[in-house]
Motif scaffolding. Sequence first.
Motif, PDB file in Angstrom:
ATOM      1  N   ALA A  69      -1.038 -12.375   3.466  1.00 13.87           N
ATOM      2  CA  ALA A  69      -0.738 -13.886   3.707  1.00 13.87           C
ATOM      3  C   ALA A  69      -1.946 -14.733   3.401  1.00 13.87           C
ATOM      4  O   ALA A  69      -1.690 -15.843   3.179  1.00 13.87           O
ATOM      5  CB  ALA A  69      -0.783 -13.665   5.562  1.00 13.87           C
ATOM      6  N   SER A  70      -3.065 -13.971   2.749  1.00 12.85           N
ATOM      7  CA  SER A  70      -4.099 -14.800   2.279  1.00 12.85           C
ATOM      8  C   SER A  70      -4.290 -14.998   0.795  1.00 12.85           C
ATOM      9  O   SER A  70      -4.924 -15.129   0.133  1.00 12.85           O
ATOM     10  CB  SER A  70      -5.526 -14.363   2.855  1.00 12.85           C
ATOM     11  N   LEU A  71      -3.013 -14.410   0.118  1.00  5.82           N
ATOM     12  CA  LEU A  71      -2.837 -14.016  -1.213  1.00  5.82           C
ATOM     13  C   LEU A  71      -3.639 -13.190  -1.933  1.00  5.82           C
ATOM     14  O   LEU A  71      -3.926 -13.156  -3.139  1.00  5.82           O
ATOM     15  CB  LEU A  71      -2.874 -15.536  -1.881  1.00  5.82           C
ATOM     16  N   GLN A  72      -4.005 -12.088  -1.281  1.00  5.11           N
ATOM     17  CA  GLN A  72      -4.825 -11.020  -1.959  1.00  5.11           C
ATOM     18  C   GLN A  72      -3.794 -10.107  -2.513  1.00  5.11           C
ATOM     19  O   GLN A  72      -2.715  -9.856  -1.856  1.00  5.11           O
ATOM     20  CB  GLN A  72      -5.760 -10.312  -1.038  1.00  5.11           C
ATOM     21  N   VAL A  73      -4.004  -9.367  -3.573  1.00  7.68           N
ATOM     22  CA  VAL A  73      -3.028  -8.636  -4.443  1.00  7.68           C
ATOM     23  C   VAL A  73      -2.960  -7.117  -3.468  1.00  7.68           C
ATOM     24  O   VAL A  73      -4.062  -6.702  -3.432  1.00  7.68           O
ATOM     25  CB  VAL A  73      -3.274  -8.564  -5.711  1.00  7.68           C
ATOM     26  N   LEU A  74      -1.910  -7.029  -3.177  1.00  7.26           N
ATOM     27  CA  LEU A  74      -1.621  -5.733  -2.588  1.00  7.26           C
ATOM     28  C   LEU A  74      -1.052  -4.609  -3.530  1.00  7.26           C
ATOM     29  O   LEU A  74      -1.193  -3.299  -3.191  1.00  7.26           O
ATOM     30  CB  LEU A  74      -0.800  -5.718  -1.272  1.00  7.26           C
ATOM     31  N   ALA A  75      -0.160  -4.850  -4.211  1.00  7.52           N
ATOM     32  CA  ALA A  75       0.285  -3.966  -5.199  1.00  7.52           C
ATOM     33  C   ALA A  75       1.082  -4.934  -6.401  1.00  7.52           C
ATOM     34  O   ALA A  75       1.339  -6.051  -6.413  1.00  7.52           O
ATOM     35  CB  ALA A  75       1.745  -3.268  -4.574  1.00  7.52           C
ATOM     36  N   ILE A  76       1.237  -4.135  -7.489  1.00  5.37           N
ATOM     37  CA  ILE A  76       1.784  -4.865  -8.787  1.00  5.37           C
ATOM     38  C   ILE A  76       2.734  -3.895  -9.424  1.00  5.37           C
ATOM     39  O   ILE A  76       2.765  -2.741  -9.651  1.00  5.37           O
ATOM     40  CB  ILE A  76       0.679  -5.300  -9.933  1.00  5.37           C
ATOM     41  N   ASP A  77       4.108  -4.607  -9.674  1.00  5.23           N
ATOM     42  CA  ASP A  77       5.012  -3.710 -10.554  1.00  5.23           C
ATOM     43  C   ASP A  77       5.211  -4.487 -11.884  1.00  5.23           C
ATOM     44  O   ASP A  77       5.847  -5.488 -11.857  1.00  5.23           O
ATOM     45  CB  ASP A  77       6.417  -3.769  -9.548  1.00  5.23           C
ATOM     46  N   ARG A  78       4.510  -4.057 -12.965  1.00  5.34           N
ATOM     47  CA  ARG A  78       4.431  -4.781 -14.007  1.00  5.34           C
ATOM     48  C   ARG A  78       5.739  -4.252 -15.115  1.00  5.34           C
ATOM     49  O   ARG A  78       6.075  -3.271 -15.037  1.00  5.34           O
ATOM     50  CB  ARG A  78       3.104  -4.177 -14.964  1.00  5.34           C
ATOM     51  N   ALA A  79       6.220  -5.348 -15.578  1.00  2.00           N
ATOM     52  CA  ALA A  79       7.356  -5.476 -16.571  1.00  2.00           C
ATOM     53  C   ALA A  79       8.359  -4.612 -15.666  1.00  2.00           C
ATOM     54  O   ALA A  79       8.899  -3.852 -16.487  1.00  2.00           O
ATOM     55  CB  ALA A  79       7.236  -4.756 -17.838  1.00  2.00           C
ATOM     56  N   MET A  80       8.567  -4.973 -14.399  1.00  2.66           N
ATOM     57  CA  MET A  80       9.876  -4.395 -13.727  1.00  2.66           C
ATOM     58  C   MET A  80      11.067  -4.792 -14.523  1.00  2.66           C
ATOM     59  O   MET A  80      11.608  -5.987 -14.577  1.00  2.66           O
ATOM     60  CB  MET A  80       9.584  -4.885 -12.308  1.00  2.66           C
ATOM     61  N   ARG A  81      11.775  -3.614 -14.916  1.00  2.00           N
ATOM     62  CA  ARG A  81      13.120  -3.829 -15.825  1.00  2.00           C
ATOM     63  C   ARG A  81      14.431  -4.257 -14.927  1.00  2.00           C
ATOM     64  O   ARG A  81      14.221  -3.784 -13.557  1.00  2.00           O
ATOM     65  CB  ARG A  81      13.207  -2.699 -16.602  1.00  2.00           C
ATOM     66  N   PRO A  82      15.380  -4.606 -15.558  1.00  3.61           N
ATOM     67  CA  PRO A  82      16.437  -5.061 -14.714  1.00  3.61           C
ATOM     68  C   PRO A  82      17.257  -3.615 -14.219  1.00  3.61           C
ATOM     69  O   PRO A  82      17.008  -2.502 -14.702  1.00  3.61           O
ATOM     70  CB  PRO A  82      17.691  -5.564 -15.935  1.00  3.61           C
ATOM     71  N   TRP A  83      17.721  -3.876 -12.968  1.00  3.58           N
ATOM     72  CA  TRP A  83      18.597  -2.963 -12.373  1.00  3.58           C
ATOM     73  C   TRP A  83      17.518  -2.015 -11.620  1.00  3.58           C
ATOM     74  O   TRP A  83      17.696  -0.911 -11.378  1.00  3.58           O
ATOM     75  CB  TRP A  83      19.543  -2.285 -13.146  1.00  3.58           C
ATOM     76  N   ARG A  84      16.435  -2.389 -11.207  1.00  2.45           N
ATOM     77  CA  ARG A  84      15.563  -1.589 -10.363  1.00  2.45           C
ATOM     78  C   ARG A  84      15.431  -2.321  -8.954  1.00  2.45           C
ATOM     79  O   ARG A  84      15.303  -3.471  -8.682  1.00  2.45           O
ATOM     80  CB  ARG A  84      14.280  -1.723 -11.121  1.00  2.45           C
ATOM     81  N   ILE A  85      14.690  -1.341  -8.099  1.00  2.00           N
ATOM     82  CA  ILE A  85      14.345  -1.968  -6.685  1.00  2.00           C
ATOM     83  C   ILE A  85      12.741  -1.256  -6.585  1.00  2.00           C
ATOM     84  O   ILE A  85      12.310  -0.512  -6.808  1.00  2.00           O
ATOM     85  CB  ILE A  85      15.098  -1.085  -5.673  1.00  2.00           C
ATOM     86  N   SER A  86      12.059  -2.549  -6.223  1.00  2.02           N
ATOM     87  CA  SER A  86      10.806  -2.279  -6.097  1.00  2.02           C
ATOM     88  C   SER A  86      10.324  -1.286  -4.753  1.00  2.02           C
ATOM     89  O   SER A  86      11.502  -1.145  -3.849  1.00  2.02           O
ATOM     90  CB  SER A  86       9.978  -3.598  -5.984  1.00  2.02           C
ATOM     91  N   ALA A  87       9.250  -0.781  -4.724  1.00  7.05           N
ATOM     92  CA  ALA A  87       8.738  -0.353  -3.632  1.00  7.05           C
ATOM     93  C   ALA A  87       8.529  -1.282  -2.568  1.00  7.05           C
ATOM     94  O   ALA A  87       8.626  -2.545  -2.759  1.00  7.05           O
ATOM     95  CB  ALA A  87       7.106   0.377  -3.894  1.00  7.05           C
ATOM     96  N   TYR A  88       8.730  -0.786  -1.291  1.00  7.25           N
ATOM     97  CA  TYR A  88       8.540  -1.539  -0.053  1.00  7.25           C
ATOM     98  C   TYR A  88       7.174  -1.458   0.359  1.00  7.25           C
ATOM     99  O   TYR A  88       6.694  -0.617   0.724  1.00  7.25           O
ATOM    100  CB  TYR A  88       9.404  -1.096   1.267  1.00  7.25           C
ATOM    101  N   VAL A  89       6.663  -2.943   0.335  1.00  8.08           N
ATOM    102  CA  VAL A  89       5.092  -3.188   0.681  1.00  8.08           C
ATOM    103  C   VAL A  89       4.994  -3.562   1.865  1.00  8.08           C
ATOM    104  O   VAL A  89       5.128  -4.744   2.160  1.00  8.08           O
ATOM    105  CB  VAL A  89       4.529  -3.969  -0.727  1.00  8.08           C
ATOM    106  N   ARG A  90       4.709  -2.552   2.978  1.00 12.58           N
ATOM    107  CA  ARG A  90       4.949  -3.314   4.403  1.00 12.58           C
ATOM    108  C   ARG A  90       3.900  -4.102   4.730  1.00 12.58           C
ATOM    109  O   ARG A  90       4.313  -5.056   5.405  1.00 12.58           O
ATOM    110  CB  ARG A  90       4.489  -1.835   5.110  1.00 12.58           C
ATOM    111  N   LYS A  91       2.514  -4.366   4.127  1.00 18.80           N
ATOM    112  CA  LYS A  91       1.889  -5.397   4.435  1.00 18.80           C
ATOM    113  C   LYS A  91       2.135  -6.772   3.809  1.00 18.80           C
ATOM    114  O   LYS A  91       1.217  -7.465   4.032  1.00 18.80           O
ATOM    115  CB  LYS A  91       0.351  -4.865   4.308  1.00 18.80           C
ATOM    116  N   ALA A  92       2.967  -6.835   2.960  1.00 20.89           N
ATOM    117  CA  ALA A  92       3.062  -7.921   2.004  1.00 20.89           C
ATOM    118  C   ALA A  92       3.751  -9.094   2.738  1.00 20.89           C
ATOM    119  O   ALA A  92       4.596  -8.899   3.668  1.00 20.89           O
ATOM    120  CB  ALA A  92       4.076  -7.546   0.844  1.00 20.89           C
TER     121      ALA A  92
END
Length: 119
Positions: A69-92
């Motif tokens: 909520a304060s814009l602190q970075v919790l996780a990053i998925d770099r260059a996420m390719r098409p047809w993918r699902i990201s991780a679920y980041v509970r605290k995001a």
Amino acid sequence: MPLLQQIQHQASGRLLVARLRRADNFFTRLAGLLGRKPLQPGDGLLITPCQQVHTHFMGYAIDVVFLDASLQVLAIDRAMRPWRISAYVRKAAHVLELPAHAASEVQIGDQLVLAGGKA
């Protein structure tokens, strides 16, 4: 999606996003970047609230930055390719979508700053 403002990487002072758009209702969050041309350098989409994204039907990779909520970075998925699902980041609270490799200097724990408004 209305034009919001800009996002700065606090540690480096670098302007990470010069043209920020916001997806903050059912329809804009559902659409996201679908059917849009690839993001250009300086473009970004802030999806809120959001804890997980997908790149189905997209023809290009994106950087995906999960923020609290304060814009602190919790996780990053770099260059996420098409047809993918990201991780679920509970605290995001937000997800920032950027052109692939635009978040190369961003690290988990970094603070981002929204110029001209509240996230």
